[in-house]
Motif scaffolding. Structure first.
Motif, PDB file in Angstrom:
ATOM      1  N   TRP A  24       0.818  -1.206   0.000  1.00 56.51           N
ATOM      2  CA  TRP A  24       0.000   0.000   0.000  1.00 56.51           C
ATOM      3  C   TRP A  24       0.853   1.257   0.000  1.00 56.51           C
ATOM      4  N   ALA A  27       1.247   1.965  -3.446  1.00 55.40           N
ATOM      5  CA  ALA A  27       0.017   2.542  -3.988  1.00 55.40           C
ATOM      6  C   ALA A  27      -0.152   4.008  -3.604  1.00 55.40           C
ATOM      7  N   VAL A  29      -0.250   5.106  -0.358  1.00 54.49           N
ATOM      8  CA  VAL A  29      -0.829   5.250   0.979  1.00 54.49           C
ATOM      9  C   VAL A  29       0.316   5.154   1.980  1.00 54.49           C
ATOM     10  N   ASP A 140     -17.496   3.138 -11.660  1.00 56.23           N
ATOM     11  CA  ASP A 140     -16.574   2.060 -11.290  1.00 56.23           C
ATOM     12  C   ASP A 140     -16.914   0.788 -12.040  1.00 56.23           C
ATOM     13  N   SER A 201      -9.494  -3.199  -2.717  1.00 61.25           N
ATOM     14  CA  SER A 201      -9.729  -2.391  -1.524  1.00 61.25           C
ATOM     15  C   SER A 201      -8.786  -2.848  -0.432  1.00 61.25           C
ATOM     16  N   TYR A 234      -5.416  -1.373  -6.776  1.00 64.61           N
ATOM     17  CA  TYR A 234      -6.008  -0.111  -6.362  1.00 64.61           C
ATOM     18  C   TYR A 234      -7.532  -0.143  -6.526  1.00 64.61           C
ATOM     19  N   ASP A 237     -12.040   3.557  -8.427  1.00 64.31           N
ATOM     20  CA  ASP A 237     -12.095   5.004  -8.618  1.00 64.31           C
ATOM     21  C   ASP A 237     -10.699   5.608  -8.701  1.00 64.31           C
ATOM     22  N   GLN A 238      -9.727   5.016  -7.987  1.00 59.27           N
ATOM     23  CA  GLN A 238      -8.357   5.506  -8.065  1.00 59.27           C
ATOM     24  C   GLN A 238      -7.724   5.150  -9.412  1.00 59.27           C
ATOM     25  N   ALA A 241      -8.895   7.507 -12.092  1.00 57.32           N
ATOM     26  CA  ALA A 241      -8.341   8.860 -12.026  1.00 57.32           C
ATOM     27  C   ALA A 241      -6.856   8.909 -12.376  1.00 57.32           C
ATOM     28  N   ARG A 242      -6.191   7.773 -12.385  1.00 56.21           N
ATOM     29  CA  ARG A 242      -4.737   7.762 -12.591  1.00 56.21           C
ATOM     30  C   ARG A 242      -4.354   6.698 -13.621  1.00 56.21           C
ATOM     31  N   TYR A 245      -1.822   4.099 -12.497  1.00 55.75           N
ATOM     32  CA  TYR A 245      -2.313   3.000 -11.664  1.00 55.75           C
ATOM     33  C   TYR A 245      -2.847   1.866 -12.529  1.00 55.75           C
TER      34      TYR A 245
END
Length: 260
Positions: A24, A27, A29, A140, A201, A234, A237-238, A241-242, A245
């Protein structure tokens, strides 16, 4: 993970925790958050003036109540395991109605979708905000549809599930884990009996508690006598956006399916 030696099990748990943490961090985080308030200004003043008289500190305020579902107060979910469904056909109805899964009224719950023994089971943390009767029916889900096509699966071949039955902002994940939601999630996987698992998740992955997990985000979940290959990635939604990823996930996915 089945050793009876406490020192060996502690080492295995430490290794798995380090792998989860490293994954993570990759990722993005890399920060921890605490609910307990801390008076940083007072601490700095004490260091600057150690001889100043000590001012009595006010007692800390009570911890805030989580906005999402919390652990049932009366008993753990596993105490009611005998009442869990034994067939996948019965799971959706139980998921939508059983009061022990959530202290809130059983509204806005969304069922999983898919057939048993799929080539892949995807687990997200919770339904999308726009979901009503169909899980992952919004943006999603559209990304998941595209990923499914890129993977070469037939439409609707992937089983889609969520760790929580309804959309739950600020869920008390620690309380849910203590209540036994991880055991419910593992039971769900056992009923689905997929060839592979894709967990999108961090919270769902922690609930699932894989029997083995490596720094590259892969491992396996022991279900009965089976060891189901697992990969974590990931949240959708992440990835949406990227672009980076999505690229990293795809590279890891290709390596994952070639090894498992």
């Amino acid at each position: 993970m089945n050793s009876d030696r406490p020192d060996l099990r502690a080492h295995e748990l430490r290794t798995m925790y380090d792998a989860l943490d490293a994954f993570w961090q990759d990722a993005g985080v890399d920060m921890a958050f605490a609910d307990e308030p801390r008076d940083w200004l007072a601490e700095a003043e004490e260091k600057a003036n150690p001889s100043a008289p000590t001012i009595p500190k006010m007692p800390p305020p009570p911890p805030p109540k989580p906005l999402g579902p919390t652990a049932p107060e009366q008993e753990r979910l596993e105490d009611k395991k005998d009442g869990w469904p034994h067939r996948l056909d019965d799971f959706a109805g139980w998921w939508l109605s059983d009061a022990s899964l959530d202290n809130a009224p059983a509204v806005r719950r969304v069922p999983p979708r898919g057939a048993s023994r799929p080539p892949l089971m995807v687990i997200v943390a919770e339904p999308e905000e726009t979901d009503r009767d169909l899980l992952l029916s919004g943006p999603d889900g559209q990304l998941m549809d595209a990923i499914e096509r890129a993977m070469g699966y037939e439409p609707q071949a992937i089983y889609r599930a969520s760790a929580l039955p309804r959309r739950t902002p600020a869920a008390d994940w620690e309380g849910l884990a203590a209540a036994g939601m991880g055991a419910v999630l593992r039971h769900h996987v056992s009923l689905v009996a997929p060839e592979r698992l894709l967990v999108l998740s961090r919270e769902a992955l922690t609930l699932l508690s894989p029997d083995e997990f490596a720094r590259d985000g892969t491992g396996f979940l022991g279900v009965g006598e089976r060891q189901i290959p697992l990969i974590a990635a990931y949240p959708l939604d992440q990835m949406a956006a990227r672009t980076g990823y999505k690229r990293i996930f795809w590279q890891r996915w290709l390596a994952f399916i070639s090894d498992s």
